[in-house]
Design a protein around this motif. Structure first.
Motif, PDB file in Angstrom:
ATOM      1  N   LEU A   1       0.819  -1.207   0.000  1.00 33.73           N
ATOM      2  CA  LEU A   1       0.000   0.000   0.000  1.00 33.73           C
ATOM      3  C   LEU A   1       0.863   1.272   0.000  1.00 33.73           C
ATOM      4  CD1 LEU A   1      -2.705   1.431   0.145  1.00 33.73           C
ATOM      5  CD2 LEU A   1      -2.634   1.188   2.646  1.00 33.73           C
ATOM      6  N   LEU A   2       1.837   1.340   0.918  1.00 34.68           N
ATOM      7  CA  LEU A   2       2.637   2.560   1.030  1.00 34.68           C
ATOM      8  C   LEU A   2       3.466   2.832  -0.224  1.00 34.68           C
ATOM      9  CD1 LEU A   2       3.540   4.950   2.706  1.00 34.68           C
ATOM     10  CD2 LEU A   2       5.272   3.498   3.786  1.00 34.68           C
ATOM     11  N   PRO A   3       4.180   1.821  -0.763  1.00 33.37           N
ATOM     12  CA  PRO A   3       4.926   2.108  -2.006  1.00 33.37           C
ATOM     13  C   PRO A   3       4.012   2.565  -3.140  1.00 33.37           C
ATOM     14  CG  PRO A   3       5.717   0.086  -1.005  1.00 33.37           C
ATOM     15  CD  PRO A   3       4.480   0.470  -0.256  1.00 33.37           C
ATOM     16  N   ARG A   4       2.806   1.922  -3.227  1.00 35.94           N
ATOM     17  CA  ARG A   4       1.883   2.319  -4.293  1.00 35.94           C
ATOM     18  C   ARG A   4       1.427   3.767  -4.114  1.00 35.94           C
ATOM     19  NH1 ARG A   4      -1.528  -1.410  -3.704  1.00 35.94           N
ATOM     20  NH2 ARG A   4      -3.264  -0.297  -2.711  1.00 35.94           N
ATOM     21  N   LEU A   5       1.120   4.127  -2.856  1.00 32.84           N
ATOM     22  CA  LEU A   5       0.710   5.508  -2.601  1.00 32.84           C
ATOM     23  C   LEU A   5       1.840   6.484  -2.928  1.00 32.84           C
ATOM     24  CD1 LEU A   5      -1.280   5.159   0.746  1.00 32.84           C
ATOM     25  CD2 LEU A   5      -2.203   5.537  -1.542  1.00 32.84           C
ATOM     26  N   LEU A   6       3.070   6.114  -2.564  1.00 31.27           N
ATOM     27  CA  LEU A   6       4.203   6.989  -2.861  1.00 31.27           C
ATOM     28  C   LEU A   6       4.390   7.162  -4.365  1.00 31.27           C
ATOM     29  CD1 LEU A   6       6.822   5.794  -0.204  1.00 31.27           C
ATOM     30  CD2 LEU A   6       5.488   7.911  -0.210  1.00 31.27           C
TER      31      LEU A   6
ATOM     32  N   ARG B   1       2.762  14.524  -8.772  1.00 31.45           N
ATOM     33  CA  ARG B   1       3.604  15.707  -8.740  1.00 31.45           C
ATOM     34  C   ARG B   1       4.287  15.945 -10.076  1.00 31.45           C
ATOM     35  NH1 ARG B   1       6.560  15.020  -2.804  1.00 31.45           N
ATOM     36  NH2 ARG B   1       4.748  15.675  -1.530  1.00 31.45           N
ATOM     37  N   ARG B   2       4.722  14.849 -10.729  1.00 29.96           N
ATOM     38  CA  ARG B   2       5.366  15.005 -12.035  1.00 29.96           C
ATOM     39  C   ARG B   2       4.397  15.558 -13.066  1.00 29.96           C
ATOM     40  NH1 ARG B   2       8.727   9.263 -12.334  1.00 29.96           N
ATOM     41  NH2 ARG B   2      10.404   9.874 -10.884  1.00 29.96           N
ATOM     42  N   ARG B   3       3.150  15.018 -13.057  1.00 25.19           N
ATOM     43  CA  ARG B   3       2.155  15.527 -14.019  1.00 25.19           C
ATOM     44  C   ARG B   3       1.870  17.000 -13.767  1.00 25.19           C
ATOM     45  NH1 ARG B   3      -0.227  10.395 -13.044  1.00 25.19           N
ATOM     46  NH2 ARG B   3      -1.608  11.327 -11.481  1.00 25.19           N
ATOM     47  N   ARG B   4       1.775  17.356 -12.464  1.00 21.37           N
ATOM     48  CA  ARG B   4       1.509  18.753 -12.136  1.00 21.37           C
ATOM     49  C   ARG B   4       2.665  19.645 -12.582  1.00 21.37           C
ATOM     50  NH1 ARG B   4       0.524  21.233  -6.071  1.00 21.37           N
ATOM     51  NH2 ARG B   4       0.059  23.381  -6.747  1.00 21.37           N
ATOM     52  N   ALA B   5       3.909  19.192 -12.333  1.00 18.56           N
ATOM     53  CA  ALA B   5       5.067  19.978 -12.756  1.00 18.56           C
ATOM     54  C   ALA B   5       5.116  20.105 -14.270  1.00 18.56           C
ATOM     55  CB  ALA B   5       6.357  19.331 -12.227  1.00 18.56           C
ATOM     56  N   TRP B   6       4.768  19.012 -14.976  1.00 23.66           N
ATOM     57  CA  TRP B   6       4.768  19.067 -16.444  1.00 23.66           C
ATOM     58  C   TRP B   6       3.728  20.049 -16.946  1.00 23.66           C
ATOM     59  CZ3 TRP B   6       1.240  18.057 -20.304  1.00 23.66           C
ATOM     60  CH2 TRP B   6       1.757  17.953 -21.603  1.00 23.66           C
ATOM     61  N   ARG B   7       2.522  20.015 -16.308  1.00 27.07           N
ATOM     62  CA  ARG B   7       1.473  20.955 -16.745  1.00 27.07           C
ATOM     63  C   ARG B   7       1.889  22.391 -16.493  1.00 27.07           C
ATOM     64  NH1 ARG B   7      -2.080  17.044 -14.441  1.00 27.07           N
ATOM     65  NH2 ARG B   7      -2.195  18.278 -12.536  1.00 27.07           N
ATOM     66  N   ILE B   8       2.480  22.643 -15.307  1.00 27.63           N
ATOM     67  CA  ILE B   8       2.924  24.000 -14.993  1.00 27.63           C
ATOM     68  C   ILE B   8       4.011  24.448 -15.962  1.00 27.63           C
ATOM     69  CG2 ILE B   8       4.076  25.418 -13.255  1.00 27.63           C
ATOM     70  CD1 ILE B   8       2.640  23.798 -11.117  1.00 27.63           C
ATOM     71  N   GLY B   9       4.967  23.515 -16.245  1.00 26.13           N
ATOM     72  CA  GLY B   9       6.026  23.857 -17.188  1.00 26.13           C
ATOM     73  C   GLY B   9       5.485  24.132 -18.584  1.00 26.13           C
ATOM     74  N   SER B  10       4.495  23.328 -19.018  1.00 31.05           N
ATOM     75  CA  SER B  10       3.903  23.538 -20.342  1.00 31.05           C
ATOM     76  C   SER B  10       3.176  24.871 -20.414  1.00 31.05           C
ATOM     77  CB  SER B  10       2.944  22.390 -20.667  1.00 31.05           C
ATOM     78  OG  SER B  10       3.627  21.156 -20.682  1.00 31.05           O
TER      79      SER B  10
END
Length: 237
Positions: free
Chosen positions: A83-88, A95-104
């Protein structure tokens, strides 16, 4: 003058505002989790609000049901090791998708600003680029003579840039080797000023620049005369 309906409407609005303040206190009231002052205020509201009275009546037995429930046999299940590794991983991917959207979005905004800035610069350049105006021939003496004029500099004291070309030989001008020309500038009051003369050679282009004695708005026309005083070219402004 207001009627009974206006008073009733005001009372309904007042009750609605009061209900908004106590709307989520019913559960805490049933579980006896309100402070004494809060409990007293909520009970006062219950006497006036049918909506809250219905909700308290509907769930009034819930505290007794919960008190009789036997939870001693309930053992919480341990969460799986994955559970914990999956949540991480999910958090990291989010976070990566959010950073990519912000960068785009930032890159798109930068491109848009660059395009707007380029368009503004080009628009300013086009608006401030001096126009090249062709002078019109006047009479038969204009054969073989052509010229363009640009008004450059400030509107209050523009400069007149004349570019004059000639076609020599028997069929064109100048018909005499020593033919000279003179540029004159006129204002709207009919005044004129001599801007200088020149003597070209066959097939020779001449460029001269002179400062206008008047602001741009006062200039009515510019003319080129030959050495006989006859107009050859004219530009009306």
């Amino acid at each position: 003058m207001t009627g009974p309906g206006a008073g009733e409407g005001a009372a309904e609005r007042e009750l609605a505002d009061e209900h908004a303040r106590f709307e989520f206190d019913d559960a805490a009231y049933l579980l006896d989790a309100l402070e004494p002052e809060q409990r007293e205020a909520f009970e006062g509201h219950l006497s006036r609000c049918p909506v809250c009275r219905d909700r308290v009546a509907e769930f009034g037995d819930l505290p007794r049901v919960l008190a009789r429930a036997d939870i001693s046999a309930w053992v919480p299940e341990s969460p799986p090791d994955t559970l914990l590794p999956r949540l991480l991983r999910q958090v990291t991917a989010s976070r990566r998708r959010r950073a990519w959207r912000i960068g785009s979005l930032a890159a798109a905004a930068a491109c848009l600003l660059a395009l707007l800035a380029t368009g503004a610069v080009l628009g300013w350049q086009n608006a401030h680029r001096p126009q090249t105006l062709a002078m019109q021939p006047v009479g038969s003496n204009a054969v073989g003579v052509h010229a363009t004029v640009q008004l450059v500099g400030s509107d209050s004291s523009p400069r007149v840039k004349l570019a004059c070309g000639y076609a020599g030989g028997s069929g064109g001008y100048p018909r005499r080797a020593d033919t000279s020309y003179r540029m004159m500038i006129f204002n709207h009051r009919g005044e004129r000023v001599d801007l200088g003369s020149w003597t070209p050679q066959p097939d020779e282009d001449v460029q001269i620049t002179r400062t206008s004695p008047w602001p741009r708005s006062s200039i009515s026309r510019i003319e080129v005369f030959d050495d006989r005083g006859e107009p050859v070219l004219r530009l009306r402004l």
